[in-house]
Design an enzyme around this catalytic site. Structure first.
Site, PDB file in Angstrom:
ATOM      1  N   THR A  62      39.475  42.637  36.819  1.00 35.38           N
ATOM      2  CA  THR A  62      38.690  41.388  36.812  1.00 35.38           C
ATOM      3  C   THR A  62      39.420  40.421  37.804  1.00 35.38           C
ATOM      4  O   THR A  62      38.516  39.688  38.694  1.00 35.38           O
ATOM      5  CB  THR A  62      38.598  40.737  35.461  1.00 35.38           C
ATOM      6  OG1 THR A  62      38.045  41.695  34.379  1.00 35.38           O
ATOM      7  CG2 THR A  62      37.868  39.664  35.396  1.00 35.38           C
ATOM      8  N   GLY A 116      44.645  49.597  35.731  1.00 36.29           N
ATOM      9  CA  GLY A 116      45.167  50.561  34.985  1.00 36.29           C
ATOM     10  C   GLY A 116      44.674  51.353  33.852  1.00 36.29           C
ATOM     11  O   GLY A 116      44.915  52.446  33.625  1.00 36.29           O
ATOM     12  N   THR A 150      55.172  36.261  38.031  1.00 35.05           N
ATOM     13  CA  THR A 150      56.173  37.199  37.696  1.00 35.05           C
ATOM     14  C   THR A 150      55.546  38.392  37.715  1.00 35.05           C
ATOM     15  O   THR A 150      54.482  38.733  36.887  1.00 35.05           O
ATOM     16  CB  THR A 150      56.960  36.907  36.402  1.00 35.05           C
ATOM     17  OG1 THR A 150      57.612  35.750  36.559  1.00 35.05           O
ATOM     18  CG2 THR A 150      58.043  37.918  35.971  1.00 35.05           C
ATOM     19  N   CYS A 167      24.186  44.065  23.784  1.00 35.89           N
ATOM     20  CA  CYS A 167      23.984  43.507  22.344  1.00 35.89           C
ATOM     21  C   CYS A 167      25.449  43.307  21.926  1.00 35.89           C
ATOM     22  O   CYS A 167      25.746  42.233  20.969  1.00 35.89           O
ATOM     23  CB  CYS A 167      23.189  44.291  21.314  1.00 35.89           C
ATOM     24  SG  CYS A 167      21.487  44.701  21.930  1.00 35.89           S
TER      25      CYS A 167
HETATM   26  C1  LIG Z   1      33.462  48.836  36.823  1.00 29.95           C
HETATM   27  C2  LIG Z   1      34.528  47.761  36.179  1.00 29.95           C
HETATM   28  N1  LIG Z   1      35.092  46.721  36.991  1.00 29.95           N
HETATM   29  C3  LIG Z   1      35.937  45.890  36.478  1.00 29.95           C
HETATM   30  C4  LIG Z   1      36.345  46.105  35.124  1.00 29.95           C
HETATM   31  C5  LIG Z   1      37.416  45.104  34.441  1.00 29.95           C
HETATM   32  O1  LIG Z   1      38.734  45.761  34.678  1.00 29.95           O
HETATM   33  P1  LIG Z   1      39.890  45.032  33.803  1.00 29.95           P
HETATM   34  O2  LIG Z   1      39.727  45.256  32.280  1.00 29.95           O
HETATM   35  O3  LIG Z   1      41.044  45.555  34.339  1.00 29.95           O
HETATM   36  O4  LIG Z   1      39.810  43.602  33.898  1.00 29.95           O
HETATM   37  C6  LIG Z   1      35.603  47.225  34.221  1.00 29.95           C
HETATM   38  C7  LIG Z   1      36.076  47.652  32.768  1.00 29.95           C
HETATM   39  O5  LIG Z   1      35.293  47.507  32.082  1.00 29.95           O
HETATM   40  C8  LIG Z   1      34.876  48.057  34.858  1.00 29.95           C
HETATM   41  O6  LIG Z   1      34.255  49.038  34.081  1.00 29.95           O
END
Ligand SMILES: Cc1ncc(COP(=O)(O)O)c(C=O)c1O
Length: 390
Positions: A72, A208, A245, A331
């Site tokens: 994200t 990860g 960090t 949902c």
């Molecule tokens: C395609 C995709 N992008 C981004 C993410 C977000 O990942 P993170 O949980 O590492 O922020 C996800 C998690 O569901 C995902 O499936």
């Protein structure tokens, strides 16, 4: 009762080899990678070795790898970083994203729109695939970024990233201002070729916890020459692009997870066999359909819709029986809106509420699949008996 986990696109268990790699960085070598003493230097060594492992996986240079707190954050940095950089030139830069992106791309795009960006959405076919030729039609003079996910998290379809990269490469030769290309490769990492030179991407995101590694760690690949403005300030770490960090155990764990992907490609064949066996069994349930293309799909994904049966209810009843899956709709977030992905591929609203996402992993067995195939038809049949829409 032994529980069964079929929700690997939400998150994976940590591989034991990953955990063993991480453990010493919590208990023994717990130095801050920014410290000068030997504790710190040991941590720094682990971070830099991990960077090299991830770079080898993507076929790029270590300096092109930035560790973040997850995908994200990496997606926010990709979109926001390009936007901030080009703002010197364009008041209203144009960004193209696919219609089926994860919320971690849709969200920053919506935010950048408020700040002046123009956003266009690349449609997908009813099989859940973007058409690279359609992309060409959306390009404008002020287009600065294209972001198309490698694999969709709901329906598992694999997008033609290398073809898009090639098209953008050709267009860029004729333009003054480069169009950058980002792909969210979170759901692709276990199964697809992530060679950034073949894909011709400038930015690529990894996480990860989708690859049997820890949660709270991600990667943004930034091709050399891509000027990306930082969105956070207050530290020198990750060359100032992602200050704070470093999560040393997380970074070491992610690198070990990447190493295991490279070593264990044979898992994918086993997962695909199990997936196809399950699809065959599930589609024997009357009025069921598979969503998204079957051929251009990662081996682990099943997304099915059952007419006149509510996805949430199926999920709950399976959970009571000890089987964890996910709904294909949104949902779970408390909204009654159908999934934007299923809507984009043309699944009618009333149908998409009856969707289920079953995602397999390397530890699933045929015995577990058989249990699902035994219980699911009965659940659907019982729910249909209660349904007012017969
Ligand atoms: C395609 C995709 N992008 C981004 C993410 C977000 O990942 P993170 O949980 O590492 O922020 C996800 C998690 O569901 C995902 O499936």
């Amino acid at each position: 009762m032994r529980k069964i986990y079929f929700d690997h696109s939400a998150t994976t268990p940590v591989d034991n080899r990953v955990w063993l790699k991480m453990k010493p960085f919590y208990l023994k070598n717990y130095g801050n990678a920014g410290s000068i003493h030997s504790f710190g230097q040991q941590a720094l060594k682990a971070v830099e070795e991990s960077r090299k492992t991830v770079a080898d996986f993507l076929n790029c240079f270590g300096e092109e790898i930035y560790f973040t707190s997850g995908a994200t954050e990496a997606n926010n940095l990709a979109l926001g970083g390009v936007f901030r950089t080009v703002q010197k030139k364009w008041r209203n830069p144009h960004i193209i994203i696919s219609k089926i992106e994860h919320p971690s791309v849709l969200g920053p795009a919506a935010e950048l729109k408020k700040q002046g960006a123009q956003i266009s959405f690349l449609e997908v076919t009813n099989k859940g695939l973007v058409r690279p030729e359609e992309l060409k039609k959306l390009i404008r003079k002020n287009t600065v970024l294209v972001s198309v996910m490698y694999v969709n998290n709901e329906i598992g379809t694999i997008q033609p990233i290398a073809r898009i990269g090639k098209i953008l490469g050709q267009l860029n030769k004729k333009r003054d201002d480069k169009i950058y290309f980002h792909t969210d490769a979170v759901q692709a990492a276990n199964y697809c070729d992530l060679d950034v030179n073949k894909l011709k991407v400038d930015l690529l995101t990894l996480s990860g916890h989708k690859i049997y590694g820890p949660k709270g760690i991600g990667v943004l690949y930034v091709k050399k020459g891509t000027v990306l403005a930082a969105l956070e300030f207050g530290g020198h770490q990750e060359r100032g692009l992602r200050p704070g960090t470093q999560n040393v155990p997380g970074i070491a764990g992610l690198a070990e997870a990447v190493r295991q992907i490279r070593k264990n490609k044979k898992n994918n064949r086993k997962i695909k066999q199990l997936r196809d066996y399950l699809i065959k069994g599930i589609l024997k349930i009357p009025q069921s359909q598979l969503n998204g293309d079957l051929a251009a799909r990662i081996p682990s994904n099943i997304n099915v819709t059952f007419k006149n049966a509510e996805g949430e209810s199926i999920l709950m009843l399976l959970d009571i029986a000890g089987i964890a899956v996910s709904t294909g709709s949104a949902c779970s977030s408390g909204s009654l809106e159908p999934s934007h992905v299923l809507t984009a591929i043309g699944v009618p609203k009333e149908m998409s509420h009856g969707s289920l996402r079953i995602t397999l992993g390397k530890y699933n067995t045929k015995k577990e699949a058989d249990k699902l195939l035994l219980i699911l038809p009965e659940i659907i049949s019982n729910l249909r008996k209660m349904s007012p829409y017969k």
